[in-house]
Each structure stands twice: as structure tokens, then as C-alpha cells.
Design a protein around this motif. Sequence first.
Motif, short mmCIF file in Angstrom:
data_model
loop_
_atom_site.label_atom_id
_atom_site.label_comp_id
_atom_site.label_asym_id
_atom_site.label_seq_id
_atom_site.Cartn_x
_atom_site.Cartn_y
_atom_site.Cartn_z
N SER A 4 0.58 -1.33 -0.19
CA SER A 4 -0.02 0.10 0.02
C SER A 4 0.93 1.24 0.32
CB SER A 4 -0.90 0.09 1.23
OG SER A 4 -0.28 0.26 2.19
N PHE A 5 2.05 1.04 0.82
CA PHE A 5 3.05 2.14 0.62
C PHE A 5 3.33 2.60 -0.97
CE2 PHE A 5 7.68 2.96 0.35
CZ PHE A 5 7.75 4.27 0.85
N LEU A 6 3.65 1.54 -1.61
CA LEU A 6 4.28 1.58 -2.87
C LEU A 6 3.05 2.11 -3.81
CD1 LEU A 6 6.89 -1.34 -3.44
CD2 LEU A 6 7.05 1.18 -3.29
N ILE A 7 1.89 1.80 -3.62
CA ILE A 7 0.82 2.20 -4.47
C ILE A 7 0.67 3.66 -4.38
CG2 ILE A 7 -1.71 2.09 -5.02
CD1 ILE A 7 -1.48 -1.09 -4.28
N LYS A 8 0.76 4.01 -3.09
CA LYS A 8 0.39 5.29 -2.62
C LYS A 8 1.62 6.20 -3.29
CE LYS A 8 -1.65 5.59 1.86
NZ LYS A 8 -1.39 5.47 3.24
N GLY A 9 2.89 5.82 -3.62
CA GLY A 9 3.78 6.47 -4.15
C GLY A 9 3.60 6.67 -5.81
N LEU A 10 2.60 5.75 -6.32
CA LEU A 10 2.41 5.94 -7.60
C LEU A 10 1.44 7.04 -8.02
CD1 LEU A 10 2.60 2.46 -9.46
CD2 LEU A 10 4.00 4.45 -9.71
N ASP A 11 1.58 8.22 -7.63
CA ASP A 11 0.54 9.34 -8.10
C ASP A 11 0.79 9.42 -9.76
OD1 ASP A 11 2.64 11.98 -8.56
OD2 ASP A 11 2.90 10.56 -6.56
N ARG A 12 -0.09 10.24 -9.89
CA ARG A 12 0.02 10.52 -11.78
C ARG A 12 1.61 11.10 -12.14
NH1 ARG A 12 -3.97 13.78 -14.74
NH2 ARG A 12 -2.35 15.02 -14.61
N ARG A 13 1.88 12.08 -11.66
CA ARG A 13 2.78 12.60 -11.80
C ARG A 13 4.20 11.79 -11.95
NH1 ARG A 13 4.17 18.66 -9.90
NH2 ARG A 13 5.22 17.41 -8.32
N MET A 217 17.52 1.86 -10.85
CA MET A 217 17.67 2.40 -9.50
C MET A 217 17.30 3.84 -9.48
SD MET A 217 18.54 -0.29 -8.12
CE MET A 217 18.96 0.45 -6.39
N LEU A 218 17.22 4.68 -10.46
CA LEU A 218 16.79 6.03 -10.17
C LEU A 218 15.01 5.97 -10.13
CD1 LEU A 218 16.85 9.21 -10.70
CD2 LEU A 218 16.89 8.97 -12.93
N CYS A 219 14.69 4.96 -11.11
CA CYS A 219 12.95 4.82 -10.83
C CYS A 219 12.67 4.18 -9.62
CB CYS A 219 12.80 3.72 -11.80
SG CYS A 219 12.05 4.30 -13.55
N LEU A 220 13.31 3.38 -8.92
CA LEU A 220 12.97 2.73 -7.94
C LEU A 220 13.17 3.94 -6.67
CD1 LEU A 220 12.44 0.17 -6.25
CD2 LEU A 220 14.83 0.00 -6.04
N GLY A 221 14.44 4.66 -6.91
CA GLY A 221 14.47 5.96 -6.02
C GLY A 221 13.42 6.73 -6.06
N LEU A 222 13.03 7.05 -7.00
CA LEU A 222 11.94 8.01 -7.14
C LEU A 222 10.54 7.42 -6.57
CD1 LEU A 222 10.63 10.77 -8.57
CD2 LEU A 222 10.32 9.38 -10.56
N TRP A 223 10.38 6.37 -6.79
CA TRP A 223 9.25 5.49 -6.43
C TRP A 223 9.19 5.57 -4.69
CZ3 TRP A 223 7.65 -0.11 -8.47
CH2 TRP A 223 6.39 -0.25 -7.96
N VAL A 224 10.38 4.93 -4.20
CA VAL A 224 10.31 5.38 -2.79
C VAL A 224 10.14 6.20 -2.21
CG1 VAL A 224 11.82 4.70 -0.80
CG2 VAL A 224 11.68 2.98 -2.64
N ALA A 225 10.94 7.55 -2.67
CA ALA A 225 10.81 8.93 -2.34
C ALA A 225 9.30 9.30 -2.59
CB ALA A 225 11.69 9.79 -3.26
N SER A 226 8.67 9.09 -3.74
CA SER A 226 7.36 9.61 -3.74
C SER A 226 6.21 8.69 -2.74
CB SER A 226 6.95 9.17 -5.08
OG SER A 226 5.55 9.38 -5.32
N GLY A 227 6.53 7.46 -2.50
CA GLY A 227 5.68 7.00 -1.33
C GLY A 227 6.19 7.55 0.05
N ILE A 228 7.39 7.68 0.37
CA ILE A 228 7.71 8.51 1.49
C ILE A 228 6.88 9.80 1.47
CG2 ILE A 228 9.09 9.75 2.94
CD1 ILE A 228 11.42 7.71 2.02
N VAL A 229 6.84 10.73 0.54
CA VAL A 229 6.48 11.91 0.32
C VAL A 229 4.85 12.00 0.50
CG1 VAL A 229 5.86 13.83 -1.04
CG2 VAL A 229 8.23 13.03 -0.78
#
Lengths: 388, 249
Positions: A4-13, A217-229
Motif C-alpha cells: 500500500s506504501f508503494l501504491i500510494k507512491g504511484l501518483d500520476r506525476r 535504480m533512479l526509478c526505484l529511488g523516485l518511487w520510494v521517495a514518492s511513497g515517503i512523500v
Amino acid sequence: MIISFLIKGLDRRTAICMLVLLLICAAVPLSNAYLPVGHPFRIPTDEMLQFGKYGSYALLAVSLDLVWGYCGILSLGHGAFFALGGYAMGMYLMRQIGARGVYANPILPDFMVFLNWKALPVTWYGFNWFGYAMVMVLLVPGLLAFVFGWFAFRSRVTGVYLSIITQAMTYALLLAFFRNDMGFGGNNGLTDFKDILGYNIQADSTRRGLFVATMLMLCLGLWVASGIVNSKLGKVLIAIRDAESRTRFIGYRVAEYKTVIFTISACMAGVAGALYVPQVLIINPSEFSPGNSIEAVIWVAVGGRGTLIGAIVGAVAVNWGKTWFTGQFPEFWLFALGALFVAGPLLLPKGIVGSISDMLAKKKSSQMYASLPATSEAVEDGASPTVE
Amino acid sequence: MDIAANSILYLDGVAVSFDGYKALRGLSLVIEPGEMRAIIGPNGAGKTTMMDIITGKTRPDEGEVLFEGSTDLTKLDEATIAEMGIGRKFQKPTVFESHTVRDNLVLSLKDNRSPFATLFHSSTEEQDARIDELLTTIKLTHRAYDLARNLSHGQKQWLEIGMLLAQEPKLLLVDEPVAGMTDAETMETAALLREINKTKSVVVVEHDMAFVRELGVKVTVLHEGAVLAEGPIDYVANDPKVIEVYLGR
Ligand SMILES: Nc1ncnc2c1ncn2[C@@H]1O[C@H](COP(=O)(O)OP(=O)(O)OP(=O)(O)O)[C@@H](O)[C@H]1O
Ligand SMILES: [Mg+2]
């Protein structure tokens, strides 16, 4: 929980940005591998390397945006975490050289033989295993950030003072890594790498692999960061940025939050450094120089702080500009960078991505008001507090 | 000791000085459970400093500060004190400007405050319902998804009161809640505080006399860091010492 954390990270942008990155991740190596040399759409290997390098910078920028853009911690020492990750990778690559070095010592890297060392220092144990080295890529920067954050944030060092001590931290490491007796190659650093995971590190195919790894790794980093944010933790971070003491009086332990995000961010910066080193084939103490950390801050500022995607845009745009500029007018790059640092915030205070999303938001809301003038006013009226 | 034991908040002989300036000099105050107390006093009397001490922002040089008769507040930090049940509204309204009104309340809602818990948090239906309820109470339902920075001054004051309620504190410290409000808003705020007082203890600092009258509770007058007078509003308003402090200079 994690899902659910990762799903939240996937906003449209974020999703769009990740899609673009994945397309690049596929298209660039494919064109490099399958199009004939000289074809207009073929990306030459050195250009691919260049963009792979920008990719690792972009990951560093994302990690910096997490602490600066979202939590208000202006770290002027993030280059240190990047460099430490780079050194961990460099140490692995060093040990892969084995007996192929100039002195042909199967265990000791050349510089140690040169210094007349008889045995491998403890710090180098285990680095012949890729897995161990990768753990260190995360652990060393993470641990440093944790200890640093623990002391700095608990004693409530903020603002300029915090920025200064982060800068001092990277400077101290710069001096330390210059010393030969530290055992990390002194001012020459680590270089002459031969292969990675058994593949020739200079081969085009390996370089394509490194490019793909960097983009993923950049994708993954962005994903994790977005999930956190996008999580409640991210909201607490923004709350700390906007009104630190208010956050405290609501019951959040601000120092804990800052330490956590600083540590996560440092790990991410370490990964970026580890991706950088096998592409540029060298790591030396100059990576710790304070200027590097400041440049990273400029990337984020230019791209738009507190947007994550802006960090990526800024890192690529500034570095691409730098490459172009240093090619055309080598003497003037530093002036251009200085001008960018001054003019950028004046002309585009929210950076490239911040300004664009502001423009879009304005357009949207004016459209909304145009279509619903009466209702929105009625709501406004009905709601103003009245005496009971 | 009995007085302390039966109180929700107990201050005795509290003194603090900043660079030699004595902001509080022997302040004593007892708030009973369920009580609402109004605190008035001229500028610089030490009202805000008193709240800083209760909430752990400032440490007193001497004196006792007890919560619920036994907990020594002078040893605890802000977050711990907040979690124990003391909520505070600042003199200058401070809300999280770049969060929506709703998120301001989400952040304030009583819940596990650890980073791990917030990272994997997802709102329950009860929590959502509670927030809807709070939005109704502070009359901001229609602005729930607007950024807090776009609220009017009075609305920010109300949002901050809402954030306070979301924490479900036992004791609310409210510093100048009606500063910058229209008369109608002021009276409404008084009504809201009286409503809140049905379930919680409240300490209100305010300059606005009409507002204090409207609250209709016991008043403490602070002057130069100590209590000057205490009693019903009409009683203290006619006290010659109080008149002198307010008008005499
Ligand atoms: N952190 C501080 N450092 C130095 N002086 C302070 C500090 N906090 C308060 N003071 C001083 O202590 C005195 C009491 O201030 P305080 O803010 O408590 O007054 P107040 O009763 O809340 O006044 P007002 O009605 O203006 O809000 C003032 O003279 C103020 O300048
Ligand atoms: Mg005050």
C-alpha cells in the motif's frame, strides 16, 4: 503494508515520470546495440555513458530533495554520502582486479603494495563479495547520517548552522581520504578497474548494463521517495519544514523524523555514488569537495525543490548544460554556474517543475471558476461563521 | 499538597529570567479539573512565558509545575507533554500553510506518533468520521481541501482550535484566540470554548474584555510575572490595583 506504501507512491506525476525513465532505459541501450554506427538515431557509447552519469546525479538530487525540499534540511554535505557509496563500490572493483594489477599481488591492491603494506586492512575485508559491498553502499552513508543526525537534530541545530556543519563534515572527510594511511588510495583514489561481476567493465555491453541499472535504480529511488512523500510521514516532514515548533507541540518528535529522513536520503545518495563509479571508472577524494555538494543543491533549486521530479530535471539540465558549456567556453563554466545560482531563484523561484505545475494549477482553477461561478460563491457565503 | 493532588495544573512559585530580565517572578496558579480559567494582563506580563513553561518550551529557574497532581512538567520535552494531554494554541496562529485544512487535522489527530507508524499509516473510517465532525465544529467543511495558507485570519484561528481538539487533550492552553476577529466571530469563539469546556479543562489568555466577560469564568490577572488578582470578572475589574495597572500609566 509495503504494497500500500508503494501504491500510494504511484501518483500520476510520478507514474508518468517513471514511464519516461523506463522508456529511456530501454530505448538508449537498444539503439546503441542494434543500430549501425553512423545511424542518426544511434546513441554512441560515450553519450550513453554521459547520460548514465547524469542518471546517478539525478538520484543524488532526488535524495537531496527529500531532506531539503520536504523537510527543510539544507544539507551542503550530501556529496559525502555519494562519495562514500562510490568508495564502497570502488573497493569492490579494486578487489576484482586481483593479480592483474601492476604488482600482480592477488590480494593487495597496487597502492597498498606500493606503500609496502603486508596485509589487507580490516576495512577492506569482504569487499571481494559483491553482496557485501552493496550492503556497505547503503550501510556506511546511512550510519554516518544516522550518527550525525542523532547529535545534530537532537541538539536542535537548524538552518545555517546545520548547513555549515554538513559542509564541515564533507570537508573533514575530504582531508581524511587524502591521507595515504587511511587505506583508501590517498589522493589518487581508486581506479584501473577491470571488471564488474565478471564482465569487462569497459565493454559496450557492460556499459549498456550499467546504464540500465542506473535508470532502474533512479526509478526505484523516485518511487520510494514518492511513497515517503505521499505517506503521513511525508506530511509530517512538510509540517516540520513549515512550522517546526508547532509540529513538536502536536506531539511529534521532530529530531526522530529528521534523523530518519536524513538516513534514508543518505542511503539513496550512497546508491547514486555506487552507480557513478563504474561508469566514470575512478573515485578519488575530490568527490568529497564541498563544491560538489553545493552543485547538487543548485540542481535541485533549478529543477524545483519539493517536487522530486524537479530534482531529476534539474540534475540532467544543469549537467547537460555544463558539458555543453565546458566544451564551448571552458573558462566560463564557473561563472555560468554562479550566475545560475543567483538568477535561477530570482527568475524561477520555484524552479522549472514548480513553475510549470503552478501554471497548470492556475489554468485548472480558473477553468473551474469559469464554469461554476454561482455555486462557488454560494458556498462561500453560506459558510462564513454566523452567530448562533 | 492536597491542592496539588486535586488539580489538573499546579504552578507554585515559578520564576524565570531572560538575560537578567525577570519575566516570571513567583507565579502560582491552580486549575481544577474541568475548569475554564481566563488570564488577562498587560503586554509583557508573562502570559505567553507561562504557557512556554507549561508546555516544555522554556525551563523555569525555580518553582514547581505539576500536571494532574503528580507529573513534573519541568523535566519533559514538548512532544511528551503534548502526548500526555496538554494542547496549545499559539498567540500568532500557526497552522501548516502548505497542507490542506483536512491534512492539518489528520496530522493533529490523536494517533501513534512514531515515524514507523506514520510511514505505513492509512486512515481508518473512524478517523475520517472524526475529522468530518471536527470540520463541522470549526465550520470549515467547505474548505476542507483548500490549502491552509488561503484561509482568513479568523479561519486560521479556528483551524488551530480544531487541531487542538483533534489531539484530544485533557487541558487546552489557548493564547489570544480572538485577536484579529470581528465581534461576531469573537462571540462565536467564546461559545465554542464554552462547548469545549464541557469535556476539557481550558486556560485562555486574552486581552479582549468583552470576550472574557462572555466566557463568564474565574479570571486571573497577571502583572510583572506574578498574580495580581483573582476572582470573577466584575470583582477584579473593580480592584484598584488592577485598575492602576491597566489605566494608571
Ligand atoms: N525567549 C525570550 N527571550 C528573552 N525575553 C523573553 C523571551 N520570552 C519572553 N521574553 C520577555 O518576557 C516578557 C514577558 O513576555 P510574554 O510574551 O510572556 O508576555 P505576554 O504577557 O504574553 O505579553 P503579550 O500580551 O504582549 O503577549 C517580555 O518582556 C518579553 O520580552
Ligand atoms: Mg503573549
